[in-house]
Design a protein around this motif. Structure first.
Motif, PDB file in Angstrom:
ATOM      1  N   VAL A  65       0.852  -1.192   0.000  1.00 26.57           N
ATOM      2  CA  VAL A  65       0.000   0.000   0.000  1.00 26.57           C
ATOM      3  C   VAL A  65       0.886   1.240   0.000  1.00 26.57           C
ATOM      4  N   LEU A  66       0.783   2.045  -1.047  1.00 28.65           N
ATOM      5  CA  LEU A  66       1.568   3.272  -1.147  1.00 28.65           C
ATOM      6  C   LEU A  66       0.967   4.332  -0.226  1.00 28.65           C
ATOM      7  N   ILE A  67       1.823   4.983   0.569  1.00 28.12           N
ATOM      8  CA  ILE A  67       1.381   6.078   1.438  1.00 28.12           C
ATOM      9  C   ILE A  67       2.076   7.345   0.956  1.00 28.12           C
ATOM     10  N   ALA A  68       1.317   8.231   0.292  1.00 29.25           N
ATOM     11  CA  ALA A  68       1.858   9.473  -0.265  1.00 29.25           C
ATOM     12  C   ALA A  68       1.219  10.639   0.475  1.00 29.25           C
ATOM     13  N   MET A  69       1.849  11.055   1.575  1.00 29.31           N
ATOM     14  CA  MET A  69       1.215  12.032   2.459  1.00 29.31           C
ATOM     15  C   MET A  69       2.242  12.956   3.084  1.00 29.31           C
ATOM     16  N   ASP A  70       1.774  14.132   3.515  1.00 28.69           N
ATOM     17  CA  ASP A  70       2.605  15.043   4.293  1.00 28.69           C
ATOM     18  C   ASP A  70       2.878  14.417   5.655  1.00 28.69           C
ATOM     19  N   PRO A  71       3.988  14.822   6.329  1.00 32.66           N
ATOM     20  CA  PRO A  71       4.350  14.191   7.607  1.00 32.66           C
ATOM     21  C   PRO A  71       3.535  14.731   8.783  1.00 32.66           C
ATOM     22  N   GLY A  72       2.216  14.567   8.739  1.00 33.89           N
ATOM     23  CA  GLY A  72       1.343  15.032   9.806  1.00 33.89           C
ATOM     24  C   GLY A  72       0.568  13.898  10.434  1.00 33.89           C
ATOM     25  N   PRO A  73      -0.492  14.219  11.159  1.00 36.44           N
ATOM     26  CA  PRO A  73      -1.262  13.184  11.867  1.00 36.44           C
ATOM     27  C   PRO A  73      -1.838  12.109  10.956  1.00 36.44           C
ATOM     28  N   TYR A  74      -2.291  12.519   9.754  1.00 31.07           N
ATOM     29  CA  TYR A  74      -2.944  11.526   8.899  1.00 31.07           C
ATOM     30  C   TYR A  74      -1.950  10.520   8.321  1.00 31.07           C
ATOM     31  N   ALA A  75      -0.689  10.919   8.199  1.00 27.75           N
ATOM     32  CA  ALA A  75       0.320   9.952   7.771  1.00 27.75           C
ATOM     33  C   ALA A  75       0.485   8.862   8.817  1.00 27.75           C
ATOM     34  N   ALA A  76       0.431   9.238  10.097  1.00 29.60           N
ATOM     35  CA  ALA A  76       0.500   8.242  11.168  1.00 29.60           C
ATOM     36  C   ALA A  76      -0.734   7.352  11.154  1.00 29.60           C
ATOM     37  N   VAL A  77      -1.896   7.950  10.906  1.00 29.38           N
ATOM     38  CA  VAL A  77      -3.140   7.170  10.819  1.00 29.38           C
ATOM     39  C   VAL A  77      -3.040   6.137   9.700  1.00 29.38           C
ATOM     40  N   ALA A  78      -2.540   6.562   8.535  1.00 28.53           N
ATOM     41  CA  ALA A  78      -2.417   5.657   7.394  1.00 28.53           C
ATOM     42  C   ALA A  78      -1.452   4.521   7.696  1.00 28.53           C
ATOM     43  N   LEU A  79      -0.312   4.850   8.302  1.00 34.90           N
ATOM     44  CA  LEU A  79       0.692   3.835   8.607  1.00 34.90           C
ATOM     45  C   LEU A  79       0.145   2.800   9.586  1.00 34.90           C
TER      46      LEU A  79
END
Length: 552
Positions: A65-79
């Protein structure tokens, strides 16, 4: 702490143990009025569970699963959503103006054969467009920030527990190596990560009261594992800071450490050196650094001057003696830290080896750093045959199974320190650069720029040196300073690093007889001896530059 079958189980338990505690604090800018976002453990878990349910509904277990996100809260949620669902997370930078990053992301999507994409509303359209350009328009893309608690599928109640993955199951593909056109992803299992957590706690001296923060990029192993997953595994607080803004402004970084009461950090030597240089009496008077327990100086060769100057200068703001610690961070494949004076690191057997004879060297001698153990990856995704020897090296004494890091270093007081690079990669401002990426980007900018070579003034690290051919430069010398400024700005914008020295030279200096480019090592030797004749040369403040060969 109890032993878990996978990292997701440990993270799920933190939500039960510390539901209202801050799991994540994210500063979105560099100024005093920069907005700050917070997520408690129960909020983080709830949002990650929604992402996990979405992934499970698409049979994402074991899929990339590719995670293409800014390094904020939602990146942690996705991970965390990927880990809970048993999927394999493949983090990449969010879309930006960098053509190199765009090319690298597309190549990663191809190499990893990703099946799904997690991103944010602001980046969803551009992410989909870029993937369609490389024939991946079929990928299903989810904007994680668009999910709300009421969007959870009815069967989500059945998916609260993490997927049944074991220590040998893949958790992450960390694409920390390889040029943009041929990136290579290290395979990190749940077992690798769980073992690494114990090693990180030993190196940092971290615990549940920690507030671990920094700006290391979240799509590379040191930032992703050390500054995000590790504090969450502890049940502590991860403080994520904007990468480009604070790397460029060391004063703002010190203010953020003070404001957020950060207790442990990892940063390169150049940042500590620059911070000491800008730490005026006025700045220090407004800071409180008394809570800072471990400031690990790693990611670049450690300077004795920095180790002496930074603590002395920042003592006025309450920085305690012994806070700054010299150490070593592997660039890829081993998400552990080594700190001088902290003893052996669980999960990693380190050796400093003569790269030609494969013999172990005594403490204080410089050689290649080799690592092995349950925290160390066993290879790249897809197993490219040319990289296999890097993960199964055998020392002359008979011990095998080592990862050859390509880093030059030495053992000191039970820890490791970096001295340079063996491989054809560069460490600049704490970031890994592939010189061919920079050279290709400069060539793509068109006339009057020709071929270029880039290297560092140290052994694969130090200040970045750009030797750039300029076509049809005769009679246009007055325009060369403006051209040099454009090159510096382009390198900073595209790669996020500063240029220490820039030499504009005549055609034939870089691309010689038969259109063959001169080796970087040869050009570096000529540069250090002052033998390169430049049409125009500029040097950033720093160590004394080599003598320049004069006007060509």
């Amino acid at each position: 702490m109890t032993r878990y079958a996978n990292l997701a189980e440990a993270l799920k338990e933190r939500a039960l143990q510390r539901p209202s505690h801050d799991a994540l604090v994210h500063q979105a800018g560099s100024g005093a009025a920069a907005p700050v976002q917070r997520l408690s453990y129960v909020e983080l878990d709830a949002r990650a569970t929604i992402v996990s349910a979405w992934l499970r509904a698409r049979d994402a277990g074991g899929r990339r699963v590719l995670i293409a996100m800014d390094p904020g809260p939602y990146a942690a949620v996705a991970l965390l959503g990927c880990l809970h669902a048993g999927a394999v997370a493949v983090p990449v930078p969010a879309p930006s103006d960098s053509r190199t990053d765009a090319e690298r992301t597309a190549a990663i999507a191809r190499d990893a054969a990703v099946d799904l994409v997690l991103t944010e509303t602001a980046h969803a359209t551009e992410t989909s467009r870029r993937l369609s350009l490389v024939g991946r328009a079929d990928l299903t893309c989810l904007a994680v920030d668009g999910l709300r608690p009421d969007s959870r599928p009815q069967h989500a109640r059945e998916t609260q527990a993490p997927a049944r993955t074991g220590p040998d199951n893949l958790a992450l593909l960390a694409y920390d190596s390889g040029p943009a056109t041929a990136p290579r992803g290290a395979r990190l299992t749940h077992g690798n990560l769980l073992t690494a957590m114990v090693a990180l706690r030993r190196a940092l001296g971290s615990g549940r009261r920690s507030r671990i923060g920094g700006w290391l990029p979240r799509h590379h192993t040191p930032g992703l594992v050390g500054q995000l997953l590790h504090p969450l595994w502890l049940g502590a607080t991860a403080v994520t800071l904007p990468v480009h803004a604070l790397r460029a402004d060391p004063a703002a970084w010190l203010r953020a450490v003070s404001h957020h009461r950060i207790t442990e950090t990892v940063a390169p030597d150049t940042l500590y050196a620059r911070s000491a240089a800008v730490a005026t009496d006025e700045l220090l008077a407004g800071l409180d650094l008394s809570h800072w327990r471990t400031a690990l100086n790693a990611g670049e060769p450690v300077s004795a001057a920095t180790m002496a100057t930074f603590p002395r200068r920042c003592a006025a703001a309450g920085l305690r003696t012994g806070t700054l610690v010299a150490g070593y961070v592997p660039a890829e494949g081993a998400p552990v830290l080594f700190a001088t004076g902290r003893g052996t690191v669980p999960g990693a057997d380190a050796a400093v080896v003569d790269p030609l004879t494969a013999r172990r060297l005594p403490d204080g001698a410089t050689g290649e750093i080799w690592l092995r153990g349950p925290a160390v990856t066993t290879g790249h995704w897809g197993g490219p045959p040319d990289t296999a020897p890097l993960f199964a090296a055998r020392a002359a004494e008979g011990a095998g199974g080592f990862l050859r890091t390509g880093d030059l270093g030495l053992a000191v007081d039970g820890g490791l320190r970096m001295a340079g690079r063996l491989r054809d990669t560069l460490l600049v401002d704490g970031l890994t650069l592939h010189p061919q990426d920079v050279e290709r980007e400069l060539l793509c900018r068109g006339r009057p720029l020709g071929s270029a070579r880039v290297f560092c003034d140290g052994l694969g690290t130090g200040r970045l040196v750009v030797v750039q051919e300029v076509r049809a430069a005769g009679g246009a010398r007055t325009r060369l300073p403006l051209l040099a400024a454009r090159i510096r700005a382009g390198v900073a914008e595209e790669f996020g690093v500063s240029t220490g020295a820039l030499l504009l030279v005549r055609p034939g200096t870089v691309r010689g007889v038969g259109a063959v480019k001169v080796r970087r090592s040869l050009l570096r030797e000529r540069y250090l001896r002052g033998e390169l004749r430049a049409l125009h040369a500029e040097f950033a403040p720093g160590p004394a530059e080599p003598a320049c060969g004069g006007a060509a």
